[in-house]
Design a protein around this motif. Sequence first.
Motif, PDB file in Angstrom:
ATOM      1  N   PHE A  16      40.100  44.806  29.296  1.00 25.00           N
ATOM      2  CA  PHE A  16      39.736  44.206  27.811  1.00 25.00           C
ATOM      3  C   PHE A  16      40.633  44.578  26.785  1.00 25.00           C
ATOM      4  O   PHE A  16      41.603  45.696  27.091  1.00 25.00           O
ATOM      5  N   GLU A  17      41.232  43.741  25.934  1.00 25.80           N
ATOM      6  CA  GLU A  17      41.990  44.038  24.925  1.00 25.80           C
ATOM      7  C   GLU A  17      41.677  45.350  24.034  1.00 25.80           C
ATOM      8  O   GLU A  17      42.402  45.970  23.292  1.00 25.80           O
ATOM      9  N   GLU A  18      40.345  45.368  23.730  1.00 26.80           N
ATOM     10  CA  GLU A  18      39.711  46.100  22.850  1.00 26.80           C
ATOM     11  C   GLU A  18      38.432  46.824  23.593  1.00 26.80           C
ATOM     12  O   GLU A  18      37.877  46.095  24.338  1.00 26.80           O
ATOM     13  N   PHE A  19      38.436  48.220  23.571  1.00 23.50           N
ATOM     14  CA  PHE A  19      37.309  48.808  24.310  1.00 23.50           C
ATOM     15  C   PHE A  19      36.885  49.973  23.422  1.00 23.50           C
ATOM     16  O   PHE A  19      37.950  50.965  23.257  1.00 23.50           O
ATOM     17  N   VAL A  67      31.384  48.506  23.602  1.00 25.74           N
ATOM     18  CA  VAL A  67      31.959  47.296  22.910  1.00 25.74           C
ATOM     19  C   VAL A  67      33.361  46.930  23.191  1.00 25.74           C
ATOM     20  O   VAL A  67      34.222  47.763  23.186  1.00 25.74           O
ATOM     21  N   ALA A  68      33.342  45.560  23.584  1.00 20.94           N
ATOM     22  CA  ALA A  68      34.782  45.308  24.313  1.00 20.94           C
ATOM     23  C   ALA A  68      35.089  43.793  24.090  1.00 20.94           C
ATOM     24  O   ALA A  68      33.806  43.109  23.834  1.00 20.94           O
ATOM     25  N   ARG A  69      36.526  43.403  23.964  1.00 24.23           N
ATOM     26  CA  ARG A  69      36.695  42.121  23.492  1.00 24.23           C
ATOM     27  C   ARG A  69      37.785  41.875  24.537  1.00 24.23           C
ATOM     28  O   ARG A  69      38.801  42.677  24.483  1.00 24.23           O
ATOM     29  N   SER A  70      37.571  40.710  25.322  1.00 24.05           N
ATOM     30  CA  SER A  70      38.779  40.328  26.008  1.00 24.05           C
ATOM     31  C   SER A  70      39.722  39.432  25.493  1.00 24.05           C
ATOM     32  O   SER A  70      39.366  38.961  24.080  1.00 24.05           O
ATOM     33  N   ALA A  71      41.133  39.460  25.638  1.00 21.50           N
ATOM     34  CA  ALA A  71      41.936  38.789  25.122  1.00 21.50           C
ATOM     35  C   ALA A  71      41.537  37.243  24.863  1.00 21.50           C
ATOM     36  O   ALA A  71      40.893  36.614  26.004  1.00 21.50           O
ATOM     37  N   GLY A  72      41.550  36.730  23.769  1.00 22.64           N
ATOM     38  CA  GLY A  72      41.412  35.281  23.463  1.00 22.64           C
ATOM     39  C   GLY A  72      40.148  34.818  23.161  1.00 22.64           C
ATOM     40  O   GLY A  72      39.379  34.099  23.046  1.00 22.64           O
ATOM     41  N   SER A  73      39.135  35.973  23.539  1.00 23.17           N
ATOM     42  CA  SER A  73      37.518  36.007  23.183  1.00 23.17           C
ATOM     43  C   SER A  73      37.395  36.132  21.448  1.00 23.17           C
ATOM     44  O   SER A  73      38.058  36.852  20.965  1.00 23.17           O
ATOM     45  N   PRO A  74      36.227  35.118  21.253  1.00 25.63           N
ATOM     46  CA  PRO A  74      36.291  35.058  19.921  1.00 25.63           C
ATOM     47  C   PRO A  74      35.412  36.409  19.263  1.00 25.63           C
ATOM     48  O   PRO A  74      35.599  36.559  18.142  1.00 25.63           O
TER      49      PRO A  74
END
Length: 140
Positions: A66-69, A91-98
Amino acid sequence: MSQEHITASAVEQARRSFEAADSGDYEWMLSFYGPESVFDMAPWGLGTYVGLSAIRSFFEDWIGAFEEFSMRADEVVDLGQDVVFAVATQVARSAGSPGPMRLQHAAVSVWEGGVITRVVNYPDIDAARATAEQLAASRR
């Protein structure tokens, strides 16, 4: 292992372990485990990891994906007999994920000598709570 690990209660240590996971500091995360500890993700279909090297690899692979975690403990309960039940939210966000992914899970851990000897992570919080209560009762 610090003296703080040895003297803190299992529930205090469990709370700190979630803080460590939120920090991204792998050394701090691993400081809550012993050389033969088991980190079980089998209820998620993600395997079981034994020993510090295997646990670290899992943490690096999971968090590193994940880019953010972030992770926070929502509930931490000492069930006695060194058994702790916890509910946490990632709570996590992958690179390129909206947008971010939100994942709530339960962890049932056994603490001995200031470290987690075994933790099993569950997607079903109610089932995990029942398992944790049964485990604590069986250790009496």
